[in-house]
Design an enzyme around this catalytic site. Structure first.
Site, PDB file in Angstrom:
ATOM      1  N   TYR A  97       0.858  -1.182   0.000  1.00 47.69           N
ATOM      2  CA  TYR A  97       0.000   0.000   0.000  1.00 47.69           C
ATOM      3  C   TYR A  97       0.892   1.229   0.000  1.00 47.69           C
ATOM      4  O   TYR A  97       1.849   1.316   0.770  1.00 47.69           O
ATOM      5  CB  TYR A  97      -0.886  -0.004   1.252  1.00 47.69           C
ATOM      6  CG  TYR A  97      -1.759   1.224   1.407  1.00 47.69           C
ATOM      7  CD1 TYR A  97      -2.796   1.491   0.515  1.00 47.69           C
ATOM      8  CD2 TYR A  97      -1.547   2.124   2.459  1.00 47.69           C
ATOM      9  CE1 TYR A  97      -3.593   2.616   0.663  1.00 47.69           C
ATOM     10  CE2 TYR A  97      -2.350   3.245   2.616  1.00 47.69           C
ATOM     11  CZ  TYR A  97      -3.372   3.487   1.715  1.00 47.69           C
ATOM     12  OH  TYR A  97      -4.173   4.602   1.864  1.00 47.69           O
ATOM     13  N   ASP A 143       9.494   2.891  -0.810  1.00 49.54           N
ATOM     14  CA  ASP A 143       8.520   3.574   0.055  1.00 49.54           C
ATOM     15  C   ASP A 143       8.823   3.216   1.508  1.00 49.54           C
ATOM     16  O   ASP A 143       8.580   2.102   1.955  1.00 49.54           O
ATOM     17  CB  ASP A 143       7.106   3.138  -0.345  1.00 49.54           C
ATOM     18  CG  ASP A 143       6.016   3.819   0.490  1.00 49.54           C
ATOM     19  OD1 ASP A 143       6.366   4.526   1.459  1.00 49.54           O
ATOM     20  OD2 ASP A 143       4.833   3.637   0.176  1.00 49.54           O
ATOM     21  N   LYS A 180       4.931   9.207   8.626  1.00 53.17           N
ATOM     22  CA  LYS A 180       4.762   8.633   9.966  1.00 53.17           C
ATOM     23  C   LYS A 180       5.800   9.155  10.979  1.00 53.17           C
ATOM     24  O   LYS A 180       5.669  10.269  11.454  1.00 53.17           O
ATOM     25  CB  LYS A 180       4.731   7.108   9.869  1.00 53.17           C
ATOM     26  CG  LYS A 180       3.532   6.646   8.978  1.00 53.17           C
ATOM     27  CD  LYS A 180       3.230   5.183   9.099  1.00 53.17           C
ATOM     28  CE  LYS A 180       2.201   4.722   8.077  1.00 53.17           C
ATOM     29  NZ  LYS A 180       0.848   4.653   8.521  1.00 53.17           N
TER      30      LYS A 180
HETATM   31  N1  PLP Z   1       3.086   4.260   2.083  1.00 53.16           N
HETATM   32  C1  PLP Z   1       3.052   3.333   3.073  1.00 53.16           C
HETATM   33  C2  PLP Z   1       4.075   2.238   3.080  1.00 53.16           C
HETATM   34  C3  PLP Z   1       2.091   3.416   4.079  1.00 53.16           C
HETATM   35  O1  PLP Z   1       2.074   2.493   5.059  1.00 53.16           O
HETATM   36  C4  PLP Z   1       1.154   4.472   4.036  1.00 53.16           C
HETATM   37  C5  PLP Z   1       0.106   4.564   5.074  1.00 53.16           C
HETATM   38  O2  PLP Z   1      -0.111   3.699   5.868  1.00 53.16           O
HETATM   39  C6  PLP Z   1       1.230   5.395   3.000  1.00 53.16           C
HETATM   40  C7  PLP Z   1       2.203   5.265   2.047  1.00 53.16           C
HETATM   41  C8  PLP Z   1       0.255   6.532   2.935  1.00 53.16           C
HETATM   42  O3  PLP Z   1       0.519   7.440   3.951  1.00 53.16           O
HETATM   43  P1  PLP Z   1      -0.637   8.451   4.456  1.00 53.16           P
HETATM   44  O4  PLP Z   1      -1.640   7.608   5.173  1.00 53.16           O
HETATM   45  O5  PLP Z   1       0.096   9.407   5.339  1.00 53.16           O
HETATM   46  O6  PLP Z   1      -1.186   9.101   3.235  1.00 53.16           O
END
Ligand code: PLP
Length: 444
Positions: free
Chosen positions: A148, A247, A279
């Protein structure tokens, strides 16, 4: 600690009010408890490892706001930094020293040479993809099933019918034209990666992957003949002139002081072209970032032609919280996280074993997941083997005993620097009965 069902009158009343004005009563779907049933707890306050709900019950928090709360809740230095920043004004729309300091801190801990701050992980991955396409002049994006990357249209894609076919939208509202340039592959599958690069290599702008997946439960990148999966991906991308986007929104400054890259990239000697963060680096406030090689980042406006912007990007309160969190995240903190995670992993496994519940515990750094299935879990398809009914029973038994786990079988459990002996003991005390509940409640 209590083993009688908790009254949730005030949470239930708030949930009803919320549902009258907000879809599903929540501002992000997983909070609604749909995967485990029941009423989400409305939290009145949090301190250290503890959440206190509006009905007055306390829980050991193993969600940690889905990752950011590395130091625990209301950490005194973070609170002081936020209060001081707020007193100086909440947003200026002009540059500040705090943004420079936060970018310097991240650049010093990662292979990233230039960094742009944004407000959410979704914004970070969306911007990284745009930049990769602008830099390479190519359109195709490769991702992995179960990874995700936020709710970016082109990344909300489900695999098509064949391995190397382009994707279909993963949700209504995303037009086919948004996902028709996205290829979705099984995680840890090197043959599939080689096949799509052989077929589409000269059209691929980038491959994006979670540095270690946490959003289908925690799955480690596999090492084959001494080479880690990320090293393989970096090499494959380089061979085809595509960018490797790692990511680290979840793993960044969580898996280690340097993120997942610190656990394997630093050792194996590879670096991503672009990285995304969120985060932990926001310390619980809305801050995220994307960055990478200077040559690639130079294509971003105002230096280059690829447009990207944000009214609240680099917000002074968020940068103060993030910078303070990173500065407090010392090696001692990571050693503590590892110790706590180790105890919880061992004891969760022991309790499930004794109750006869099939399970596998997987981790990267202190991030870990308890999959209620025979292991190992290497990809999304294998994660689907998890017994979600058993997890729901386990979750509610833990909740009633004062432990707040993620309300989904496909998430990581997050510990913090504030998880002390008392908090850990409360989790250990709850585990045997919860494991029995999982044994009784499974497979329904
Ligand atoms: N990338 C990863 C690996 C994530 O775990 C998340 C959210 O859980 C995101 C992107 C998206 O981040 P946000 O919820 O701050 O938009």
């Amino acid at each position: 600690m209590t083993s009688t069902p908790l009254t949730t009158d005030k949470s239930a009343a708030l949930f009803e009010r919320a549902r009258a004005v907000t879809p599903g009563g929540v501002n992000s779907p997983v909070r609604a408890f749909n995967a485990v049933g029941g009423t989400p707890r409305f939290i009145a306050e949090a301190q250290g490892p503890w959440l206190t709900d509006v009905d007055g019950h306390s829980y050991v928090d193993l969600v940690g706001s889905w990752g950011p709360m590395l130091l625990g809740h209301a950490h005194p230095e973070v609170v002081a930094a936020v209060q001081a920043a707020a007193a100086r004004g909440t947003s200026y729309g002009t540059p500040t020293e705090g943004e420079v300091a936060l970018a310097e801190e991240i650049v010093s801990r990662t292979p990233v040479e230039r960094l742009r701050l944004v407000s959410s992980g979704t914004e970070a991955t969306m911007s990284a993809i745009r930049l990769a396409r602008g830099f390479t002049g190519r359109d195709v994006v490769v991702k992995f099933a179960g990874c995700y990357h936020g709710h970016v249209d082109s990344l909300l894609a489900a695999a098509g019918s064949g391995l190397t076919t382009f994707s279909i939208p993963g949700t209504p509202g995303v037009p086919e034209s948004s996902t028709e340039l996205t290829l979705v592959l099984p995680y840890n599958d090197r043959a599939a990666v080689e096949q799509v690069f052989a077929e589409y290599g000269d059209r691929i702008a980038c491959l994006i992957t979670e540095a270690a997946p946490g959003n289908m439960g925690v799955i480690a990148p596999e090492v084959v003949d001494g080479q880690g999966f990320n090293a393989f991906l970096a090499e494959t991308c380089r061979a085809h002139g595509a960018l490797f986007v790692s990511d680290e929104v979840m793993t960044g400054f969580r898996a280690s002081a340097h993120g997942q890259w610190g656990l394997d990239g630093e050792v194996e000697g590879w670096a991503p072209d672009l990285m995304t963060f969120g985060k932990v680096m926001g310390g619980g406030l809305p801050a995220a970032a994307f960055g990478g090689r200077a040559e690639v980042m130079a294509h971003l406006a105002p230096d280059g032609p690829v447009y990207q912007a944000g009214t609240l990007s680099g917000n002074p309160i968020a940068t103060a919280a993030g910078l303070t969190t990173l500065r407090c995240a010392t090696e001692k903190v990571y050693a503590h996280l590892d110790r706590v995670a180790d105890t919880l992993r061992t004891e969760a496994s022991r309790a499930l074993e004794q109750a006869g519940v099939p399970h596998v515990v997987q981790s990267t750094g202190s991030m870990f997941s308890v999959f209620l299935t025979e292991g190992p879990v290497r990809n999304f398809a294998e994660a689907q083997g998890t017994d979600v009914a058993a997890y729901g029973a386990f979750f509610h038994a833990m909740l009633e005993r004062g432990v707040h786990l993620p309300p989904s079988a496909f998430e990581g459990w997050f510990v913090s620097a504030a998880h002390d002996d008392r908090a850990v003991q409360q989790v250990l005390d709850a585990l045997p009965a919860a494991a029995q509940a999982a044994a009784a409640g499974g497979g329904q």
